[in-house]
Design an enzyme around this catalytic site. Sequence first.
Site, PDB file in Angstrom:
ATOM      1  N   LYS A 196      50.563  43.310  39.701  1.00 15.87           N
ATOM      2  CA  LYS A 196      49.598  42.314  39.323  1.00 15.87           C
ATOM      3  C   LYS A 196      50.169  40.985  39.092  1.00 15.87           C
ATOM      4  O   LYS A 196      51.263  40.889  38.419  1.00 15.87           O
ATOM      5  CB  LYS A 196      49.025  42.790  38.137  1.00 15.87           C
ATOM      6  CG  LYS A 196      47.985  41.986  37.550  1.00 15.87           C
ATOM      7  CD  LYS A 196      47.339  42.531  36.246  1.00 15.87           C
ATOM      8  CE  LYS A 196      46.460  41.734  35.583  1.00 15.87           C
ATOM      9  NZ  LYS A 196      45.572  42.256  34.620  1.00 15.87           N
ATOM     10  N   LYS A 254      46.832  43.476  42.988  1.00 23.04           N
ATOM     11  CA  LYS A 254      45.795  42.671  42.288  1.00 23.04           C
ATOM     12  C   LYS A 254      46.196  41.268  42.317  1.00 23.04           C
ATOM     13  O   LYS A 254      47.352  41.119  41.848  1.00 23.04           O
ATOM     14  CB  LYS A 254      45.443  43.115  41.061  1.00 23.04           C
ATOM     15  CG  LYS A 254      44.524  42.351  40.259  1.00 23.04           C
ATOM     16  CD  LYS A 254      44.187  42.972  39.038  1.00 23.04           C
ATOM     17  CE  LYS A 254      43.203  42.293  38.141  1.00 23.04           C
ATOM     18  NZ  LYS A 254      43.145  42.811  36.778  1.00 23.04           N
TER      19      LYS A 254
HETATM   20  C1  PBG Z   1      43.115  42.763  31.607  1.00 27.90           C
HETATM   21  C2  PBG Z   1      42.594  42.589  32.868  1.00 27.90           C
HETATM   22  C3  PBG Z   1      42.363  41.441  33.642  1.00 27.90           C
HETATM   23  C4  PBG Z   1      41.795  42.062  34.820  1.00 27.90           C
HETATM   24  C5  PBG Z   1      41.682  43.190  34.914  1.00 27.90           C
HETATM   25  N1  PBG Z   1      42.190  43.555  33.673  1.00 27.90           N
HETATM   26  C6  PBG Z   1      42.412  39.998  33.270  1.00 27.90           C
HETATM   27  C7  PBG Z   1      43.953  39.812  33.129  1.00 27.90           C
HETATM   28  O1  PBG Z   1      44.894  40.042  33.274  1.00 27.90           O
HETATM   29  O2  PBG Z   1      43.826  38.659  32.558  1.00 27.90           O
HETATM   30  C8  PBG Z   1      41.214  40.748  35.827  1.00 27.90           C
HETATM   31  C9  PBG Z   1      40.174  41.387  36.713  1.00 27.90           C
HETATM   32  C10 PBG Z   1      39.370  40.291  37.316  1.00 27.90           C
HETATM   33  O3  PBG Z   1      39.521  39.182  37.319  1.00 27.90           O
HETATM   34  O4  PBG Z   1      38.444  40.708  37.876  1.00 27.90           O
HETATM   35  N2  PBG Z   1      44.599  42.931  31.286  1.00 27.90           N
END
Ligand code: PBG
Length: 330
Positions: A196, A254
Site C-alpha cells: 500500500k 493499492k
Molecule cells: C484506511 C484506508 C484508506 C483507504 C483504504 N483503507 C485510507 C488511507 O490509508 O489513508 C483508501 C481507499 C481509497 O482511497 O479508496 N487505512
Amino acid sequence: MYPIKRNRRLRTNDAIRSLVRENIITTNDFLVPLFVVEGKGVKEEIASMPNYFRYSLDLLEKEVKELWSLGLKSVLLFVKVPDNLKDNKGSEAINPNGLMQRAIKTVRNACPDMLVMTDVAMDPYSSYGHDGIVENGIILNDASVDVLTEMSLSHARAGAHFVAPSDMMDGRIISIREAFEDEGFYDTGIVSYSAKYASAFYGPFRDALDSAPVDMVDVPKNKNSYQMDPANRFEAIRETEMDIDEGADIVMIKPGLCYLDIVREIKNAVDVPVAVYQVSGEYAMLKAASERGWLDHDAVMMEQITAIKRAGADIIASYFAKDVAILLNK
Ligand code: PBG
C-alpha cells in the site's frame, strides 16, 4: 512474416475478437467497498465521490441485497465514526456493539451467502487520523499491532469472513493469524494490503470517512512513515512475500492504475490470489471528467478495469463495481 501473418485477421469482426479475447470482466471479479454511518434512513452522497454513498444500517441492508441481485458477492466494509468516539488508541474499534460489528451482522443477515470483508485500520477511529497510535510525533508499531489484532478478533466474532488490514504496520499479519488460530477462527481469512503506497489518491476516501491526519503539533502530517514510497518497486515484493509468510491468504496492491507495473510483478512472483484496489481518487477523476463530457464514462471505466485485470489482478476492489455490474447485466 508479413504477408503470411496479418495480425488484423484476428480483429476482423466482433465474433473473432471475442473468441481471442484474453481477459473478460465478470461480476465475480469484484469486491464492493461500502461506507456505513450511524442513523436511520441515511443515504448521503460523498461530495468528492459522485454517485457513491454512506449508508445507515437499514439502507445498507437494501443496498447489499441489490448488489447480490446484480451478481456481486463480496463486500468490503468501512465505517464513519462520530468524532466523540475517536481517541488515540481507537478504542471504539473493539466495541463488540460498534458500528462495524453491527454492519457485519446486518450484511450477514440480509444476504447470508454474501462474503463479508472488513477494513482493519485505526484511522476512522483515531482522533489524529492515523493508522496507529501517535506518541511524540511517532506512530508506534507494536502497540498499534495489538489494537489491530483485537480489532480483527472483534470483526471475526461478529461474523466477518475475511479481515483486510490496511495499516502497513510491521508484523500485523502474523499477530492476527495467531490470534485467529488461538480463538478457533481457523476459517477466517486475511486479505493483506501488502503493498500500500503513501498515495495522494486517497483524498476522497478520507473525505468519506472524515479520517485524514489532523493538523496538530506532534502529529505526523502524512502517512509516509508506514505506507510505501511511490518510487519503490522491490520493496513491494518484499512486503508482499513477508505478508504471505506471515499468513495472508490474499495480497493486495493499492492504488490501482498508477501501480500496474507492481501488480504484474507481484502476480509473477507469488502464488496466492492478488487483489488490486482502484481507489477513491481514481474513481473521482473519471467521474469528474465524464461529468464535463470530456471522457466517455462507461468506455473508460471498462478499459481501466480491464487494464487492472490484464496486469494480473485476480480480484478488483472498486467503487465502479456496481456500475460495471449494471452494464454487464444490460
Ligand atoms: C484506511 C484506508 C484508506 C483507504 C483504504 N483503507 C485510507 C488511507 O490509508 O489513508 C483508501 C481507499 C481509497 O482511497 O479508496 N487505512
